[in-house]
Design an enzyme around this catalytic site. Structure first.
Site, mmCIF file in Angstrom:
data_model
loop_
_atom_site.group_PDB
_atom_site.id
_atom_site.type_symbol
_atom_site.label_atom_id
_atom_site.label_comp_id
_atom_site.label_asym_id
_atom_site.label_seq_id
_atom_site.Cartn_x
_atom_site.Cartn_y
_atom_site.Cartn_z
ATOM 1 N N GLY A 190 -5.741 16.860 0.037
ATOM 2 C CA GLY A 190 -6.621 16.309 -0.992
ATOM 3 C C GLY A 190 -6.860 14.815 -0.821
ATOM 4 C CD GLU A 239 -9.625 18.843 0.533
ATOM 5 O OE1 GLU A 239 -8.580 18.690 -0.125
ATOM 6 O OE2 GLU A 239 -10.165 19.944 0.702
ATOM 7 C CD GLU A 244 -5.292 20.950 2.738
ATOM 8 O OE1 GLU A 244 -5.410 20.873 3.981
ATOM 9 O OE2 GLU A 244 -5.905 20.211 1.943
ATOM 10 C CB ALA A 289 -3.486 18.796 -4.339
HETATM 11 N N1 CAA Z 1 2.774 16.711 -3.289
HETATM 12 C C1 CAA Z 1 3.916 16.423 -3.963
HETATM 13 N N2 CAA Z 1 4.836 15.557 -3.489
HETATM 14 C C2 CAA Z 1 4.615 14.986 -2.302
HETATM 15 C C3 CAA Z 1 3.463 15.259 -1.547
HETATM 16 C C4 CAA Z 1 2.506 16.159 -2.103
HETATM 17 N N3 CAA Z 1 1.353 16.444 -1.484
HETATM 18 N N4 CAA Z 1 3.527 14.553 -0.387
HETATM 19 C C5 CAA Z 1 4.672 13.862 -0.432
HETATM 20 N N5 CAA Z 1 5.324 14.115 -1.579
HETATM 21 C C6 CAA Z 1 6.630 13.574 -2.010
HETATM 22 C C7 CAA Z 1 7.762 14.206 -1.241
HETATM 23 O O1 CAA Z 1 8.108 15.461 -1.802
HETATM 24 C C8 CAA Z 1 8.835 13.165 -1.412
HETATM 25 O O2 CAA Z 1 9.380 13.288 -2.705
HETATM 26 P P1 CAA Z 1 10.994 13.343 -2.904
HETATM 27 O O3 CAA Z 1 11.459 11.991 -2.429
HETATM 28 O O4 CAA Z 1 11.155 13.548 -4.372
HETATM 29 O O5 CAA Z 1 11.473 14.448 -2.044
HETATM 30 C C9 CAA Z 1 8.059 11.860 -1.373
HETATM 31 O O6 CAA Z 1 6.701 12.193 -1.685
HETATM 32 C C10 CAA Z 1 8.065 11.193 -0.004
HETATM 33 O O7 CAA Z 1 7.651 12.143 0.968
HETATM 34 P P2 CAA Z 1 8.523 12.530 2.279
HETATM 35 O O8 CAA Z 1 9.959 12.310 2.011
HETATM 36 O O9 CAA Z 1 8.099 13.894 2.703
HETATM 37 O O10 CAA Z 1 7.987 11.425 3.300
HETATM 38 P P3 CAA Z 1 7.881 11.549 4.880
HETATM 39 O O11 CAA Z 1 7.514 10.178 5.359
HETATM 40 O O12 CAA Z 1 9.077 12.197 5.446
HETATM 41 O O13 CAA Z 1 6.642 12.539 5.149
HETATM 42 C C11 CAA Z 1 4.403 13.385 4.830
HETATM 43 C C12 CAA Z 1 5.346 12.146 4.777
HETATM 44 C C13 CAA Z 1 4.189 13.834 6.265
HETATM 45 C C14 CAA Z 1 3.083 12.907 4.255
HETATM 46 C C15 CAA Z 1 5.008 14.540 3.985
HETATM 47 O O14 CAA Z 1 5.378 14.042 2.707
HETATM 48 C C16 CAA Z 1 4.074 15.683 3.783
HETATM 49 O O15 CAA Z 1 3.900 16.497 4.664
HETATM 50 N N6 CAA Z 1 3.460 15.784 2.562
HETATM 51 C C17 CAA Z 1 2.607 16.899 2.223
HETATM 52 C C18 CAA Z 1 1.255 16.804 2.909
HETATM 53 C C19 CAA Z 1 0.418 18.013 2.536
HETATM 54 O O16 CAA Z 1 0.735 19.147 2.864
HETATM 55 N N7 CAA Z 1 -0.709 17.774 1.836
HETATM 56 C C20 CAA Z 1 -1.595 18.840 1.371
HETATM 57 C C21 CAA Z 1 -1.269 19.214 -0.067
HETATM 58 S S1 CAA Z 1 -2.196 20.621 -0.631
HETATM 59 C C22 CAA Z 1 -3.751 20.033 -0.958
HETATM 60 O O17 CAA Z 1 -4.011 18.851 -0.866
HETATM 61 C C23 CAA Z 1 -4.779 21.078 -1.369
HETATM 62 C C24 CAA Z 1 -6.171 20.561 -1.474
HETATM 63 O O18 CAA Z 1 -7.043 20.958 -0.718
HETATM 64 C C25 CAA Z 1 -6.574 19.638 -2.533
#
Ligand code: CAA
Length: 260
Positions: A111, A114, A134, A68
């Site tokens: 998400g 999921e 998360e 998400a």
């Molecule tokens: N939401 C918003 N933006 C996101 C995102 C997310 N879930 N995942 C990645 N992005 C964005 C980053 O912020 C980044 O944007 P900017 O260039 O503007 O900074 C861009 O996508 C590229 O990401 P990274 O630079 O972080 O890429 P990376 O290769 O270094 O890392 C990753 C990849 C490990 C997937 C890392 O992006 C990450 O940890 N993302 C979040 C994963 C996460 O925590 N997901 C759970 C979200 S909460 C949820 O999903 C609740 C639910 O139950 C529905």
């Protein structure tokens, strides 16, 4: 439907397969509210389209979806979240009657994991990574992760993934029963299409009731599921496709299913 901004939808009426591509590549396909509304609307339309018999949801090579949209949620209060109630949009995915295959490469996190677990089958590239991270941002899965992951991989691994946020590889996901198959990255879309074609060649009405019945096994008790399954099995005998399918078997020829 208005032209969607964050998804691409294509349909092939020769194969009866529709493809939905999540399309926010810079954000690793983070699932914001609008994307999910577009996905809901696309699935509703494809489900109502008699020329579509199987649906594939995919992302791109780097990410199926990284969860998400954290930036969209970050500043929200509990009451905001309750009022927005974003996960009711997700419920529509599980209401889709046609079979959905997730074709996953790269990140399928939060998400994103999921969403692919809400699909009916998962075909993955060797580069796929599945996780519920998360916990690392101070929350927990909210779109079914604690329930569907546990049912798919069992308590021990689900607990470890949900409580530590660790990712598992495509091979680990296959061994744990989370996904259907793993192929080299250049083949995962072909493999998903192959599976979709195989399903699209069956009787659409039998596929629909069979999907419903498998989900019933997944949702309810075994006894309820067996009654549900039996009724759907008997119901199929009201249709032409059952007659055609069984006649074709007896006559040693390929069946011609019409969805009636
Ligand atoms: N939401 C918003 N933006 C996101 C995102 C997310 N879930 N995942 C990645 N992005 C964005 C980053 O912020 C980044 O944007 P900017 O260039 O503007 O900074 C861009 O996508 C590229 O990401 P990274 O630079 O972080 O890429 P990376 O290769 O270094 O890392 C990753 C990849 C490990 C997937 C890392 O992006 C990450 O940890 N993302 C979040 C994963 C996460 O925590 N997901 C759970 C979200 S909460 C949820 O999903 C609740 C639910 O139950 C529905």
């Amino acid at each position: 439907m208005q032209t969607p901004e964050f998804i691409l939808v294509t349909t092939n009426y020769d194969t009866h397969i529709a493809l939905i591509q999540l399309n926010r590549p810079k954000e690793l396909n983070a699932l914001n509210l609008q994307l999910m509304l577009e996905l809901k609307e696309a699935l509703r339309e494809l489900d109502a389209n008699d020329d579509v018999r199987a649906i594939i949801i995919t992302g791109n090579e780097r990410a199926f979806a990284a969860g998400a949209d954290i930036k969209q949620m970050a500043g929200k209060s509990a009451i905001d979240m309750l009022n927005i109630d974003q996960f009711t949009t997700w419920d529509s995915i599980k209401k889709t009657k046609k079979p959905i295959i997730a074709a996953v490469s790269g990140f399928a996190l939060g998400g994103g994991c999921e969403l692919c677990m809400t699909c009916d089958m998962i075909v993955a590239s060797e580069t796929a990574k599945f996780g519920q991270p998360e916990i690392k941002i101070g929350v927990m899965p909210g779109a079914g992760g604690t329930q569907r992951l546990t049912r798919a991989v069992g308590k021990a691994l689900a607990m470890e993934m949900v409580l530590t946020g660790k990712f598992i590889s495509a091979d680990e996901a296959l061994a744990a029963g989370l996904i259907n198959r793993v192929v080299p990255v250049e083949l995962y879309m072909n493999e998903a299409l192959k599976l979709a074609r195989e399903i699209a060649a069956q009787s659409p009405v039998a596929v629909r009731l069979a999907k419903e019945s498998v989900l019933q096994a997944y949702n309810g008790s075994l006894d309820e599921g067996l009654v549900f399954e039996r009724k759907n099995f008997y119901l199929l005998f009201a249709g032409e496709d059952q007659k055609e399918g069984m006649a074709a078997f007896v006559e040693k020829r390929a069946p011609l299913f019409k969805g009636k």
